[in-house]
Enzyme design. Structure first.
Site, PDB file in Angstrom:
ATOM      1  N   LYS A  71      27.757  -4.096  -3.151  1.00 39.41           N
ATOM      2  CA  LYS A  71      29.124  -4.077  -3.345  1.00 39.41           C
ATOM      3  C   LYS A  71      29.802  -3.343  -2.468  1.00 39.41           C
ATOM      4  O   LYS A  71      30.943  -2.956  -2.479  1.00 39.41           O
ATOM      5  CB  LYS A  71      29.375  -3.264  -4.838  1.00 39.41           C
ATOM      6  N   ARG A 115      11.516   3.887   2.912  1.00 41.99           N
ATOM      7  CA  ARG A 115      11.001   2.896   4.014  1.00 41.99           C
ATOM      8  C   ARG A 115      12.417   2.180   4.374  1.00 41.99           C
ATOM      9  O   ARG A 115      12.981   1.669   3.390  1.00 41.99           O
ATOM     10  CB  ARG A 115       9.766   1.958   3.459  1.00 41.99           C
ATOM     11  N   HIS A 131       5.541   5.765  11.467  1.00 38.83           N
ATOM     12  CA  HIS A 131       4.958   5.820  10.163  1.00 38.83           C
ATOM     13  C   HIS A 131       3.937   6.806   9.882  1.00 38.83           C
ATOM     14  O   HIS A 131       2.702   6.840   9.805  1.00 38.83           O
ATOM     15  CB  HIS A 131       4.092   4.395  10.021  1.00 38.83           C
ATOM     16  N   ARG A 182       0.786  -1.303  -0.211  1.00 40.08           N
ATOM     17  CA  ARG A 182       0.101  -0.090  -0.072  1.00 40.08           C
ATOM     18  C   ARG A 182       0.841   1.093  -0.063  1.00 40.08           C
ATOM     19  O   ARG A 182       0.465   2.224  -0.696  1.00 40.08           O
ATOM     20  CB  ARG A 182      -0.781  -0.110   1.295  1.00 40.08           C
ATOM     21  N   THR A 183       1.970   1.298   0.759  1.00 38.57           N
ATOM     22  CA  THR A 183       2.442   2.967   0.842  1.00 38.57           C
ATOM     23  C   THR A 183       3.161   2.963  -0.327  1.00 38.57           C
ATOM     24  O   THR A 183       3.398   4.197  -0.885  1.00 38.57           O
ATOM     25  CB  THR A 183       3.548   2.456   2.223  1.00 38.57           C
TER      26      THR A 183
HETATM   27  N1   CP Z   1      -0.151   0.114   5.968  1.00 40.17           N
HETATM   28  C1   CP Z   1       0.921  -0.382   5.292  1.00 40.17           C
HETATM   29  O1   CP Z   1       2.074   0.389   5.478  1.00 40.17           O
HETATM   30  O2   CP Z   1       0.903  -1.151   4.287  1.00 40.17           O
HETATM   31  P1   CP Z   1       2.277  -1.829   3.253  1.00 40.17           P
HETATM   32  O3   CP Z   1       3.366  -2.324   4.444  1.00 40.17           O
HETATM   33  O4   CP Z   1       1.682  -2.779   2.589  1.00 40.17           O
HETATM   34  O5   CP Z   1       2.921  -0.465   2.793  1.00 40.17           O
END
Ligand code: CP
Length: 361
Positions: free
Chosen positions: A118, A139, A172, A89-90
């Site tokens: 490397k 992320r 998050h 999703r993110t």
């Molecule tokens: N809610 C969320 O962060 O989903 P993903 O890990 O699929 O990005």
């Protein structure tokens, strides 16, 4: 866009020792996020501005002319999507958000396909991305890594904005933003988020979405939180101390059945066993923390069930068709609010609001 003044005036040793609340002002300039790294940087006025901009983007995009207008906003910019942890999703919502507002995208979704194999450091990798991109969305499994990158880039001649798309077990923030937008829309006709009772259920110890959203709720008046989990998976004391300092009441509970009829929103989460050291969460009985079709009978008629997803067993799919289940709306809202956030970072929000106003959208 001007360079973030504050981050290049503080030494890393001093900055890294600050709490999230103390770091927050370093990511904001004149009431607007330059970097988006921690929930603590979003004040109530910023949240309200972002939610209204999100609604504007959503409405503009309903027509071909509106979509073309949005795509012109950032057609001269490129975004790097650096996802060193799995995501559906993110990643896809940021990718879609960039498409909506015209940014071209590049990605590294697996560090094993980059020159990190490397021996290149993650810091050098991101510095390389910043040579090609105007925005880095990242992320990373390491808590605080995105903040370190923001500090590092702010001390180079190319201080591009950094957006945290999930960091370690700690933050998050953009998930929390979409959660706030979903709550605000869900309670549009029942007085908004102020005064609502919100339960967090599941693995609260390692759930970064819960940690970020719990903080954002301190920005609303009279909200009460319920943290419902087995003792081994309860919310961290660091977050509780922040809620205490903000004066937000909360209850710690192991009794999910008792909490369901009392609250306006139930935020379910999965067990985050990717953080287990030795399979410890498999030894915890979490079956009492599942939401079933029967639970719908005692849930308030205006209450909502949320989940950042992905889910496992914690919500029966038979619940999905109930109008109070809003987790699929959260997924789509993520795309809209991430588009709005990026527009705001690049100071395109004024033009978008004007477009909306001129057309009474
Ligand atoms: N809610 C969320 O962060 O989903 P993903 O890990 O699929 O990005």
């Amino acid at each position: 866009m001007s360079k973030t003044a504050a981050l290049d005036r503080i030494a890393w040793d001093k900055f890294s020792g600050l709490s999230s609340i103390e770091k927050a002002p370093y990511f904001v300039e004149n009431g607007r996020s330059f970097h988006a790294l921690v929930a603590q940087q979003f004040s109530r006025p910023m949240l309200e501005d972002l939610c209204s901009l999100t609604t504007c983007v959503r409405r503009i995009s309903k027509t071909r002319a509106g979509s073309d207008f949005l795509q012109r906003q950032l057609s001269d910019k490129r975004a790097m999507l650096y996802f060193a942890q799995p995501s559906t999703r993110t990643y896809l919502s940021f990718y879609s958000a960039c498409q909506i507002i015209g940014l071209q995208t590049m990605n590294v979704r697996d560090s094993s396909t980059s020159s990190e194999v490397k021996g290149e450091s993650p810091e050098d990798s991101v510095r390389t991305f910043s040579s090609y991109a105007d925005l880095i969305i990242m992320r990373h499994p390491e808590g605080g890594f995105a903040e370190r990158i923001a500090w590092m880039l702010s001390n180079t001649s190319r201080p591009v904005p950094v957006v945290n798309a999930g960091s370690g077990k700690d933050q998050h923030p953009t998930q929390a933003l979409l959660d706030i937008y979903t709550l605000a829309r869900s309670f549009e006709k029942t007085g908004g988020i102020d005064g609502k009772k919100i339960a967090f259920v599941g693995d609260l110890k390692r759930g970064r979405t819960v940690r970020s959203l719990a903080w954002l709720l301190t920005q609303y008046k009279g909200v009460k939180a319920y943290f419902v989990a087995p003792p081994e998976l309860q919310i961290g004391d660091d977050i509780l101390k922040q809620l205490d300092a903000a004066g937000m009441p909360y209850e710690i509970s192991t009794d999910f059945a008792k909490v369901i009829p009392e609250v306006d929103a139930i935020y379910m989460t999965r067990i985050q066993d990717e953080w287990d050291v030795d399979g410890e969460s498999s030894k915890i009985d979490t079956s009492a923390y599942h939401f079933t079709k029967d639970d719908l009978k005692v849930l308030g008629k205006n209450s909502v069930i949320m989940h950042p997803l992905p889910r496992r067993l914690e919500i029966d799919p038979a619940v999905d068709s109930d109008p109070r289940a809003v987790y699929w709306r959260q997924v789509r809202n993520g795309m809209w609010i991430r588009a709005a956030l990026i527009l705001s970072i690049f100071e395109c929000d004024g033009a978008v609001r004007d477009y909306c106003k001129e057309r009474n959208l």
